[in-house]
Enzyme design. Structure first.
Site, PDB file in Angstrom:
ATOM      1  N   HIS A  96      40.796  52.733  47.361  1.00  0.00           N
ATOM      2  CA  HIS A  96      40.252  51.620  46.592  1.00  0.00           C
ATOM      3  C   HIS A  96      39.232  50.807  47.386  1.00  0.00           C
ATOM      4  O   HIS A  96      38.814  49.733  46.960  1.00  0.00           O
ATOM      5  CB  HIS A  96      41.387  50.704  46.116  1.00  0.00           C
ATOM      6  CG  HIS A  96      42.234  51.340  45.063  1.00  0.00           C
ATOM      7  ND1 HIS A  96      41.704  51.818  43.891  1.00  0.00           N
ATOM      8  CD2 HIS A  96      43.561  51.612  45.022  1.00  0.00           C
ATOM      9  CE1 HIS A  96      42.678  52.337  43.160  1.00  0.00           C
ATOM     10  NE2 HIS A  96      43.805  52.234  43.819  1.00  0.00           N
ATOM     11  N   TYR A 155      45.392  44.342  44.720  1.00  0.00           N
ATOM     12  CA  TYR A 155      46.451  45.341  44.805  1.00  0.00           C
ATOM     13  C   TYR A 155      47.695  44.796  45.492  1.00  0.00           C
ATOM     14  O   TYR A 155      48.809  45.218  45.190  1.00  0.00           O
ATOM     15  CB  TYR A 155      45.950  46.622  45.479  1.00  0.00           C
ATOM     16  CG  TYR A 155      45.344  47.553  44.458  1.00  0.00           C
ATOM     17  CD1 TYR A 155      46.157  48.362  43.674  1.00  0.00           C
ATOM     18  CD2 TYR A 155      43.982  47.571  44.215  1.00  0.00           C
ATOM     19  CE1 TYR A 155      45.631  49.184  42.692  1.00  0.00           C
ATOM     20  CE2 TYR A 155      43.437  48.382  43.234  1.00  0.00           C
ATOM     21  CZ  TYR A 155      44.278  49.188  42.476  1.00  0.00           C
ATOM     22  OH  TYR A 155      43.753  50.002  41.497  1.00  0.00           O
ATOM     23  N   GLN A 197      54.773  58.996  34.801  1.00  0.00           N
ATOM     24  CA  GLN A 197      54.792  59.137  36.258  1.00  0.00           C
ATOM     25  C   GLN A 197      56.033  58.458  36.829  1.00  0.00           C
ATOM     26  O   GLN A 197      56.524  57.463  36.292  1.00  0.00           O
ATOM     27  CB  GLN A 197      53.516  58.576  36.897  1.00  0.00           C
ATOM     28  CG  GLN A 197      53.192  57.136  36.490  1.00  0.00           C
ATOM     29  CD  GLN A 197      51.943  56.582  37.184  1.00  0.00           C
ATOM     30  OE1 GLN A 197      51.417  57.182  38.109  1.00  0.00           O
ATOM     31  NE2 GLN A 197      51.490  55.426  36.735  1.00  0.00           N
ATOM     32  N   ARG A 254      35.877  48.623  35.992  1.00  0.00           N
ATOM     33  CA  ARG A 254      37.075  49.070  35.280  1.00  0.00           C
ATOM     34  C   ARG A 254      37.534  47.950  34.362  1.00  0.00           C
ATOM     35  O   ARG A 254      37.480  46.783  34.733  1.00  0.00           O
ATOM     36  CB  ARG A 254      38.183  49.372  36.287  1.00  0.00           C
ATOM     37  CG  ARG A 254      39.457  49.872  35.647  1.00  0.00           C
ATOM     38  CD  ARG A 254      40.588  49.971  36.651  1.00  0.00           C
ATOM     39  NE  ARG A 254      41.776  50.504  36.016  1.00  0.00           N
ATOM     40  CZ  ARG A 254      42.997  50.501  36.554  1.00  0.00           C
ATOM     41  NH1 ARG A 254      43.183  50.004  37.759  1.00  0.00           N
ATOM     42  NH2 ARG A 254      44.023  50.984  35.901  1.00  0.00           N
ATOM     43  N   ARG A 258      48.962  41.903  44.993  1.00  0.00           N
ATOM     44  CA  ARG A 258      49.726  41.286  43.902  1.00  0.00           C
ATOM     45  C   ARG A 258      50.647  42.302  43.243  1.00  0.00           C
ATOM     46  O   ARG A 258      51.807  42.025  42.952  1.00  0.00           O
ATOM     47  CB  ARG A 258      48.748  40.721  42.873  1.00  0.00           C
ATOM     48  CG  ARG A 258      49.306  40.489  41.482  1.00  0.00           C
ATOM     49  CD  ARG A 258      48.177  40.608  40.459  1.00  0.00           C
ATOM     50  NE  ARG A 258      47.459  41.858  40.606  1.00  0.00           N
ATOM     51  CZ  ARG A 258      47.710  42.958  39.889  1.00  0.00           C
ATOM     52  NH1 ARG A 258      48.633  42.967  38.976  1.00  0.00           N
ATOM     53  NH2 ARG A 258      47.012  44.065  40.107  1.00  0.00           N
ATOM     54  N   HIS A 288      26.912  44.799  46.945  1.00  0.00           N
ATOM     55  CA  HIS A 288      27.537  43.715  47.705  1.00  0.00           C
ATOM     56  C   HIS A 288      26.498  42.912  48.476  1.00  0.00           C
ATOM     57  O   HIS A 288      25.370  43.358  48.655  1.00  0.00           O
ATOM     58  CB  HIS A 288      28.576  44.296  48.664  1.00  0.00           C
ATOM     59  CG  HIS A 288      29.651  45.078  47.971  1.00  0.00           C
ATOM     60  ND1 HIS A 288      29.489  46.403  47.598  1.00  0.00           N
ATOM     61  CD2 HIS A 288      30.886  44.722  47.551  1.00  0.00           C
ATOM     62  CE1 HIS A 288      30.588  46.819  46.984  1.00  0.00           C
ATOM     63  NE2 HIS A 288      31.454  45.826  46.932  1.00  0.00           N
ATOM     64  N   GLU A 338      22.056  15.090  30.523  1.00  0.00           N
ATOM     65  CA  GLU A 338      20.646  15.455  30.683  1.00  0.00           C
ATOM     66  C   GLU A 338      19.962  14.706  31.819  1.00  0.00           C
ATOM     67  O   GLU A 338      18.783  14.386  31.746  1.00  0.00           O
ATOM     68  CB  GLU A 338      19.890  15.266  29.353  1.00  0.00           C
ATOM     69  CG  GLU A 338      20.457  16.139  28.240  1.00  0.00           C
ATOM     70  CD  GLU A 338      19.615  16.170  26.976  1.00  0.00           C
ATOM     71  OE1 GLU A 338      18.914  15.193  26.701  1.00  0.00           O
ATOM     72  OE2 GLU A 338      19.664  17.202  26.265  1.00  0.00           O
ATOM     73  N   LEU A 360      56.251  56.543  39.178  1.00  0.00           N
ATOM     74  CA  LEU A 360      55.995  55.138  39.481  1.00  0.00           C
ATOM     75  C   LEU A 360      56.555  54.228  38.394  1.00  0.00           C
ATOM     76  O   LEU A 360      57.220  53.232  38.684  1.00  0.00           O
ATOM     77  CB  LEU A 360      54.486  54.916  39.642  1.00  0.00           C
ATOM     78  CG  LEU A 360      54.038  53.469  39.841  1.00  0.00           C
ATOM     79  CD1 LEU A 360      54.614  52.883  41.129  1.00  0.00           C
ATOM     80  CD2 LEU A 360      52.514  53.375  39.861  1.00  0.00           C
TER      81      LEU A 360
END
Lengths: 732, 732
Positions: free
Chosen positions: B411, B253, B123, B436, B255, B462, B662, B125
């Protein structure tokens, strides 16, 4: 722990950079320990002390106050010893006088819940804990006290207490049991401090049998007098450990049981050199220390054999004295120093000082325990535990533990020939440990949970063969205590190929089990392979289940499986009632390959399949009405309707993946074929192949493990000759 | 990471103790980075390079070789720049000439799997990634090259590549999208290096719309020309972030998306000061850097909002340049230095040198991000994300994240008004993240799994209200992209009581949702309380489900529950098909108390119950045919058949337990009563009580959050007057 690690670096850093200042008389780790103790004790002194009338169970107010008192007394007395400040000695004296004023007026503890109810606590055991530690405190100020006060304390507190814990409670004092060891140590230590030979004699050799009532019984209703005829501390030293220092209940309980041995031992070494306790039974105390420290994974967590709470570790506070005394009394081993450094704590005595000074002198070496096979039983004749350690690339160590020990008394599990597997990430193939949340009141008051019996002790909870859906020894401790497996072979002199092999012939009536596991370190594989051959021989056909309790995420299999839309439990009893079957498979392939991922590392297990084999993917948690069980997972290799059969597998550890980098290195296993070539009474031979074409053949003599025995086996026309129990052939 | 931490200490230690040696020209962190790079590059140089004809998908051979080549080129060129050793420049030149010799002869990549197929990779990209990094390498040796070589490379490799990535692939280059940002940066950076103004202009402003075909479409079949009318790097800067630097897809994303902004930005700052890119849009690049670094829990892991792989962190290699450039270009903030120190890595440029020198000069301060509310959308008008941070005892920080942002494009998750909760142990109440396993081939080739849609994006995955068993916006991105919640209030000026509150009126048709969450730091509690008030107003009765996805072990509840003998999925769709119901309860009590334990810390949630309420204990994993889902757990507070209702709860963080010691300290929560006192259109008032008798009343104005609005509310005859959105009364 990270906190301590950083503190350690900071202190060491300061020390190294600035040089020793004029005021520093102690090396940093020791000075720190003193300073920490001083902060605590000064706080308690400011707050004042209390000696409440005993009333509560463990966890209750009076219990916790008296428990804190023994710690406070011990700390304050040690401060007096090191600083010479009399206010600490006075504080200790005042508390002891307060105890002396009330002790004899206290009746037996009102709870009456123990076979040996204490006075300060609900059981004599805790009273003995108190006396062990307070004896140390008393020892520190004994010479400072005036004669009258000494006499008062001796006669009104300590001698009565020592008598209470011995002659008044022989069912507590005169057994071969870790409870009695505490009693023996308590009585003996206070005897040494007071110079009371009668007490010391009683502690070392027990109460003479002829002074005991005939029908005296212990907490399991066993007769005290009939047991061994021996009692007292020296008998405990003879009978509590195997000759190489293994403790039949496993390292978790050893950590607890070892304290009275070490504390009384240290005082005996000082005050009764004639007994030479440190060398007693060929240095059994040193062996027990090393045994304990070596029965831990690379991260220091003890192998959770039998009833063990996971997470207990060589870095626990209780283990500090084992490390320090191990160093000081048994050869100044620099490897122990690295453990002490990470513990970040030392004993406030000569041993701790020596450890701190040696660390300061930069003598610490990494602790690198070797492969070792421990025997079990006082004579070393009741099976044992084998530990193999092998290195791979990047300084990683893989550790295999196989258990073929005796039952381990009431805390034993029905897990003969079970194994677990560790590496630098921690547990990979796990042992469940105990179903217990120690001292967490919300979970059954912190006691053993019902699921400890119904799950944790059962065979299917472990990585071992379960036949006919029934636990080993039918899950009956009375049967389990009659038998034990036997070590067949242990080969660890070649770091490239190490073997542990054991046989168990009484786990199932009329059936012989024989498991052999190797760690193979070969440059073709980044990390050592775990090779497993598990032979079962019987005359009655039965379903064989071999579970693998793995950590992590299932990634891929080389066979199709079917997940269930409805989950039901896998069985009704022997632990099966706690398992949900999430998925199952009837694979149509010769090798079953299961690829999983845990804590940044990939694993692939390749197992030999036979027609009719099934693979079950199970999850723990069925019939768990109070959410007491972890939701752990296993795959179970099931082989129905066989009387004699052999399971063979190879586990690869490979590659890595860090979610911060998102690059999967070497995520697939490389073993393409595994097969069972020969499996006779005399010999078993397997082979496996790397995808690059290299093939290994591994040959095992099943009936003679002696090193010099000669063997010959012909496979497909090729005759192999070798001497010793096994033989590896690598064909490039 | 431990490895790096230790390395850091060792190096810092050596540096501090020995003083700077005469040969050292660089501070340690920079010198280390150089040394590490040199070892790598020397290895590659020894091995020789390869420029294979493109053929493979991601993960395949040619893909990985070309990817490695860009890293090798960048590293070798940086070494030339820092060492002056010509062998590095020659190595870069030779590789580039090899690319120049073949590039134009390569056809489009044979895979043809992308809307914009590349030449080197599958690609465009990835081709743009290559060109971005290789531009930096080319820049480093440009002046060293002879004129003829420069001309050859410019004309036969770089200009053709830049044209390919722009005018030949406008559907890749001319969007407002992170793919296009890479394209813009690649073309602009090589333009700056070659001094090719046409390319720079194209990169900054996009391909003029009149030069594009009318029906050009992107990978979602959207029209390129119709989007915004704007394109190019400056448009990306204007439209990719909210005014305060929030990225609509979330920090995971961001990042990835931030790299081309930072790399082109840095080169622009050097070579085109006229653009003043660092100050562009009020310093948006700096805001994005801080936005990213602040959207992480106390351990540095990014909040896994929307599709995020968990474990991605501010300590990831990709984040090094964000930290270094943030420090160097945006105010020399000493708090960034502590992140850089833990990263253990710096950029091999002026920024990295400045960071390393400042760390060496001991300027680093702990990174302590404040509470902050980010807006979403290019204008900052599309909801946002609120982060509250509050301190408790022992230097512990609790962090609450509430999400009321726009959909987040493809996303995005259907998780409006969801929250997650962190402390020093990491996640406590978790967001699932994406289904993923990025780049782990075994799991769907490392791509998004089916369960990402069927589970991870669904509302029930969620910590937010799910009504009628249906996900927000009916789980339809086309609806989701039309709406967004709105921030109602954000109060963080009082560290003792902080509030984030948001409303969502289009998540369910005809229904208004309003959630308010507070962190209350009060000396009566060791750690801050999380107080939650979730109001739902509608005219149609429906089942309300409020899940709490907690980590750890359920210890105890104050109501009986019934575990199931057979597990079936909780529903058929919207994620419910993936849930097993392990247990359920119909509690007969006013307060539902759930006590759990995770990573050494205890938690107790106390929720207001109404008659008819149920509590479901669910586990993830149903209908998961390939074991793609984690076996996470939640309790779901279910309230059937209500049209308008309010959920109220208080979460306590308390005590600790270390299996090495403990001892369970403070294992029970202290809140005994929680109640909803008033709940009208205008006001909501709740109260809760500590077992010691102290009572808190918390009053909220529901319709006016302005700071100076005056309010009055009478409760049980007592009139309360206050100004501002909320009011807390503590009654001892």
């Amino acid at each position: 722990m990270r906190k301590y690690l950083l503190l350690f670096f900071v202190v060491i850093g300061m020390w190294s950079c600035t040089g020793k200042s004029a005021e520093s008389v102690h090396p940093p780790l020791f000075a720190e320990e003193l300073a920490r103790t001083q902060v605590q004790i000064d706080g308690f002194m400011e707050q004042g002390f209390e000696v409440p009338t005993p009333k509560d169970m463990a966890g209750g107010y009076t219990h916790e106050v008296h428990k804190q008192n023994w710690k406070t007394l011990q700390g304050a007395a040690a401060l007096y010893r090191h600083t010479g400040e009399e206010r600490y000695a006075e504080f200790v004296r005042d508390i002891l006088l307060e105890y002396a004023a009330v002790y004899r007026s206290w009746p037996i503890h009102p709870t009456d819940r123990s076979y040996a109810t204490g006075k300060i606590f609900w059981q004599c055991l805790n009273d003995a804990n108190w006396l062990v530690y307070v004896s140390l405190a008393y020892n520190d100020i004994y010479d400072w006290l005036d004669e009258a006060t000494r006499k008062k304390l001796n006669e009104e507190l300590f001698r009565p207490m020592a008598d209470f814990l011995s002659v008044e409670n022989p069912q507590f004092f005169n057994r071969i049991h870790n409870h009695s060891t505490w009693g023996n140590a308590a009585v003996g230590m206070i005897g040494l401090v007071m110079d009371d030979d009668e007490l010391v004699q009683r502690a070392l050799y027990g109460i003479p049998v002829d002074q005991l009532p005939d029908d005296l019984r212990d907490d399991d209703a066993g007769l005290i007098k009939s047991e061994t005829g021996r009692a007292g501390f020296l008998a405990q030293l003879d009978l509590s450990f195997s000759p190489d220092g293994y403790f039949t209940e496993g390292p978790y309980y050893l950590r607890y049981a070892l304290s009275p041995f070490l504390l009384f031992g240290r005082l005996l070494a000082d005050k009764r050199p004639d007994i030479n306790v440190l060398e007693y039974r060929d240095g059994i105390l040193g062996k027990a220390i090393y045994g304990m420290l070596s029965q831990a994974g690379p991260q220091g967590d003890f192998f959770p054999l039998n009833d063990s709470q996971k997470g207990m570790s060589v870095y626990a506070p209780e283990v500090v004295k084992a490390v320090d005394y191990g160093y000081f009394y048994y050869g100044k081993d620099p490897e122990l120093l690295s453990i002490a450094a990470r513990q970040g704590s030392v004993t406030l005595d000569a041993a701790g000082l020596a450890v701190a000074a040696a660390i300061d002198a930069d003598k610490a070496q990494p602790f690198r325990p070797a492969s070792v096979a421990y025997t079990d039983g006082p004579e070393g004749t009741e099976g044992g535990v084998g530990v193999l350690r092998a290195d791979g690339v990047d300084g990683q160590t893989s550790t295999l533990v196989m258990k073929y020990s005796a039952q381990g008394m009431g805390h034993g599990h029905f897990d003969k020939l079970a194994y677990s597997f560790y590496n630098e990430t921690g547990e990979v193939i796990q042992d469940y440990g105990a179903a217990r949340w120690v001292n967490i009141d919300q979970k059954g008051g912190g006691r053993y949970l019902e699921e400890n019996n119904s799950w944790a002790k059962q065979s299917v909870a472990h990585n071992t063969l379960v036949i006919g859906g029934t636990s080993h020894y039918n899950g009956d401790i009375r049967i389990g205590e009659k038998f034990h497996p036997d070590r067949y072979a242990f080969v660890a002199d070649d770091a490239g190929l190490q073997l542990i092999s054991a046989k168990a012939n009484n786990v199932y009536p009329g059936r012989e089990l024989h498991r052999s596991q190797w760690l193979l370190a070969d440059p073709a594989f980044a990390q050592p392979l775990l090779i497993d051959v598990f032979r079962s021989k019987g005359s009655v056909a039965a379903t064989h289940d071999l579970p693998t309790w793995y950590h992590g995420q299932l990634l891929q299999t080389n066979f199709p499986y079917v997940t269930r839309n409805t989950l039901v439990s896998l069985g009704e009893k022997h632990g099966y009632q706690h398992l949900w079957t999430e998925a199952s498979a009837r694979p149509d392939t010769n090798v079953l390959r299961i690829n999983f991922f845990n804590e940044g590392v990939f694993y692939t297990q390749s197992s030999v399949a036979r027609p009719g084999d099934e693979m079950l993917f199970v999850r723990l948690g069925a019939n768990d009405p109070e959410f007491n069980l972890r939701r752990d997972q296993a795959f179970i290799h099931r082989r129905p309707g066989v009387s004699t059969t052999t399971f063979v597998s190879v586990l690869e550890t490979h590659g890595d993946y860090d979610p911060r980098e998102e690059v999967a290195r070497d995520p697939y296993g490389h073993v393409t074929e595994v097969s069972l070539l020969v499996d006779s009474e005399a010999y078993t031979a397997i082979s496996f192949k790397h995808e690059n074409g290299t093939t290994w053949r591994l040959l095992l003599a099943n009936q003679d493990a002696t090193g010099n025995a000669n063997h010959e086996l012909t496979i497909n026309g090729t005759a192999y000759r070798w001497s010793g129990v096994h033989h590896l052939i690598k064909i490039d």
